[in-house]
Each structure stands twice: as structure tokens, then as C-alpha cells.
Design an enzyme around this catalytic site. Sequence first.
Site, short mmCIF file in Angstrom:
data_model
loop_
_atom_site.label_atom_id
_atom_site.label_comp_id
_atom_site.label_asym_id
_atom_site.label_seq_id
_atom_site.Cartn_x
_atom_site.Cartn_y
_atom_site.Cartn_z
N SER A 148 52.23 36.10 -39.51
CA SER A 148 52.00 35.14 -40.33
C SER A 148 53.81 34.60 -40.91
O SER A 148 53.68 35.09 -41.09
CB SER A 148 51.24 34.92 -40.75
OG SER A 148 51.14 33.69 -41.87
N TYR A 161 44.34 37.68 -46.46
CA TYR A 161 44.82 37.91 -45.16
C TYR A 161 46.25 37.86 -45.15
O TYR A 161 46.51 38.55 -44.61
CB TYR A 161 45.25 35.38 -44.72
CG TYR A 161 45.37 35.50 -43.50
CD1 TYR A 161 44.04 35.41 -42.92
CD2 TYR A 161 46.03 34.86 -43.59
CE1 TYR A 161 45.12 34.34 -41.33
CE2 TYR A 161 46.91 34.31 -42.32
CZ TYR A 161 46.77 34.04 -41.26
OH TYR A 161 47.25 33.80 -40.22
N1 LIG Z 1 47.52 28.16 -37.17
C1 LIG Z 1 48.02 28.39 -38.11
O1 LIG Z 1 48.73 28.05 -39.09
C2 LIG Z 1 48.86 29.71 -38.15
C3 LIG Z 1 49.42 29.78 -38.45
C4 LIG Z 1 50.06 31.33 -39.40
C5 LIG Z 1 49.33 32.47 -38.23
N2 LIG Z 1 48.63 32.23 -37.60
C6 LIG Z 1 47.87 33.13 -36.46
O2 LIG Z 1 47.40 33.07 -34.80
C7 LIG Z 1 46.58 33.41 -34.71
C8 LIG Z 1 45.98 32.38 -33.75
O3 LIG Z 1 45.47 31.72 -35.35
P1 LIG Z 1 44.85 29.90 -34.23
O4 LIG Z 1 45.52 29.33 -35.58
O5 LIG Z 1 45.28 29.35 -32.85
O6 LIG Z 1 43.29 30.27 -35.21
P2 LIG Z 1 41.69 29.58 -33.63
O7 LIG Z 1 41.06 29.65 -35.37
O8 LIG Z 1 42.52 28.17 -33.44
O9 LIG Z 1 42.20 30.76 -33.44
C9 LIG Z 1 41.95 32.15 -33.26
C10 LIG Z 1 41.02 32.53 -31.82
O10 LIG Z 1 40.85 33.93 -31.96
C11 LIG Z 1 39.86 34.08 -32.07
N3 LIG Z 1 39.03 35.48 -32.44
C12 LIG Z 1 38.63 35.05 -34.15
N4 LIG Z 1 37.82 36.19 -34.62
C13 LIG Z 1 37.62 37.06 -33.19
C14 LIG Z 1 37.31 38.76 -32.84
N5 LIG Z 1 37.21 39.44 -33.63
N6 LIG Z 1 37.78 39.05 -31.55
C15 LIG Z 1 37.92 37.66 -31.01
N7 LIG Z 1 38.78 36.93 -30.40
C16 LIG Z 1 38.63 35.98 -32.33
C17 LIG Z 1 38.41 32.99 -32.18
O11 LIG Z 1 37.00 32.64 -31.37
C18 LIG Z 1 39.37 31.59 -31.70
O12 LIG Z 1 39.09 31.25 -30.44
C19 LIG Z 1 45.62 33.61 -35.55
O13 LIG Z 1 46.10 35.38 -35.82
C20 LIG Z 1 45.97 33.16 -37.17
O14 LIG Z 1 46.66 34.66 -38.19
C21 LIG Z 1 47.70 30.71 -37.45
#
Ligand SMILES: NC(=O)c1ccc[n+]([C@@H]2O[C@H](COP(=O)([O-])OP(=O)(O)OC[C@H]3O[C@@H](n4cnc5c(N)ncnc54)[C@H](O)[C@@H]3O)[C@@H](O)[C@H]2O)c1
Length: 258
Positions: A148, A161
Site C-alpha cells: 500500500s 493496517y
Molecule cells: N483499494 C485501495 O485503495 C487499496 C490501496 C492500497 C492497498 N490496497 C490493497 O489491495 C488489496 C486488495 O484490496 P481491494 O481494495 O481490492 O479490497 P476488496 O475488499 O475490494 O477485495 C479484497 C478481497 O480480499 C478478500 N479477502 C479478505 N479477507 C480474506 C481472507 N482472509 N482470505 C482470502 N481472501 C480474503 C475479500 O473477500 C475480497 O475479495 C488489499 O491487500 C488492500 O489492502 C487497496
Amino acid sequence: MPYAGLSLEGKVALVTGSARGIGAALAIGLAEAGADVAVSDVPERLEDAATTKERVEALGKKCTIYALDVLDLDNIKSATDQVVEDFGSLNILISNAGIRRPKPSLEVTEADWDLVVDTNLKGVFFCAQAAARHMIAQGGGRIINIASQFSVVARENRAAYCSAKAGVANLTRVLALEWIKHGITVNAIGPGPTVTPGMMAAVPRSAEELERELAEHMPLGRRMEPEELVGAAIYLASPSASATNGHLMIVDGGWTAK
Ligand SMILES: NC(=O)c1ccc[n+]([C@@H]2O[C@H](COP(=O)([O-])OP(=O)(O)OC[C@H]3O[C@@H](n4cnc5c(N)ncnc54)[C@H](O)[C@@H]3O)[C@@H](O)[C@H]2O)c1
């Protein structure tokens, strides 16, 4: 003709948390670059994964859906073993599964802390370990951890986080040092604010607050789309990245440049 050094033809990729959001975009993007894809997520989200599978198969690539909860170490191992059995190999792991629980630090409970750190950091480690055992036997592979912008800068109300994501950045470097002798590179991508179901649900704010936040922190002037992370993932997964190891590739619209 596309640059062959970026081709993932013949490779098998496992993407955690790929039923939706960034994981789904990365799974589809890797398939566009030629990879067969193991889509995985928690059991209760597997229905959403069907859409990712359809998109991958429409590209003429093999796709199977696995229940893989990164909080369950036995499940990580059994699902990873099953991927290798079904596809014949595992060349690329994208550790994407993650959650956020924004809360003022004075209100964070032990359960909040454990859930966020166990999912976002411990889960990343044990997925890497399970994948590396197969990759070492095969003579190499690519591991990409989704970190992130909060791996390198802080934000209020996100103690667990930010701690977990900073941990992912340094965990990536440790594994990169240990496993390069086996032909495995380990890198991370640090996304900035990206429009996904999880992100939108976790940050219930007014349109004005969102606008203010973007104006203050985001030089790009908007939130990113998941597809804007695909090129970074293809590069890190590709033969071109053979000397890129232990790197945190920030793709954040300039958030951390300020
Ligand atoms: N969206 C953002 O702004 C952003 C920014 C920086 C980092 N990230 C990172 O990107 C990654 C994806 O995030 P996103 O925004 O697509 O989130 P999201 O919640 O839309 O998707 C995350 C997915 O991870 C799955 N998940 C959650 N817990 C789990 C577990 N215990 N085992 C397996 N799967 C699990 C969820 O079911 C979901 O399908 C994450 O690691 C998040 O921290 C996102």
C-alpha cells in the site's frame, strides 16, 4: 508484435482475494498477458469469483476457483497444493487478499488488531511460504505482495493496517534475500487509493470529504482504477523482471511524492 519479455504465456498464477477489486483486475490482467489463473477467495465470496473466471476464460485461458482463506494456514497449504496438482505448476503468486478496519487507535480492540495484521501480514507470509516450496522444487517463480502507499506513509485511524502494510514491505525484502538463490524474485506493489468494493465500503464519507482528501493528498486528482495496477503486476511477474528483487513498486498517483 508484443514485447516477448513481458509475456506470461505458459505460466500459472495464483491470486489471493481475487473474487473482486484489485485481485480480480490482476487475475484478468495476468490472463491477458498469457497466464492461466487460479482465482481464490474466502468461501463466502466465491460466487463473485465466477465473474473473474468468466473473464479469464473468455481470453482463452484456464481458470479454476479455489476456497483459500489466508487466515487458515492449513487451507493455504491445501489450496496451494491443489493448484499445483490441477495446473501442473505454480509460477506466480500474487498475495492480494486484504482488509481494512479504520478506527481511532484508542478504540482498537485486540480482535480488530489480530484480524487486520493476521490477514494483511501473517497471511502474506504463509502464502509466500506455501508457494515458495513448490517454486523451489520447480526451479523458480515470482511472488508479488500487494502492499500500500501506507507501507511508507502513515494515516490516522489505521494503526493496524499501516503497521501490517509496512511489515509487508520489509517482509518482501527478507524473502527476496532468502529465495533469490532458488530463482524466486519477491516484490511488492504499493497501490494508492483505488476504487474497489472494499475500499468504498470501508470509507463511508461524504462526497465533499472525499474531494477534500483527493485535493490534499492525491496529485493525480482522482482515485485510481484497479486496472491501473495491472501493468506493474505483469512486469513483476514477467521474465523481464529477473533482476528486480525486494522492490516496493509504489503506484499511487503521486500520493507519497508529496
Ligand atoms: N483499494 C485501495 O485503495 C487499496 C490501496 C492500497 C492497498 N490496497 C490493497 O489491495 C488489496 C486488495 O484490496 P481491494 O481494495 O481490492 O479490497 P476488496 O475488499 O475490494 O477485495 C479484497 C478481497 O480480499 C478478500 N479477502 C479478505 N479477507 C480474506 C481472507 N482472509 N482470505 C482470502 N481472501 C480474503 C475479500 O473477500 C475480497 O475479495 C488489499 O491487500 C488492500 O489492502 C487497496
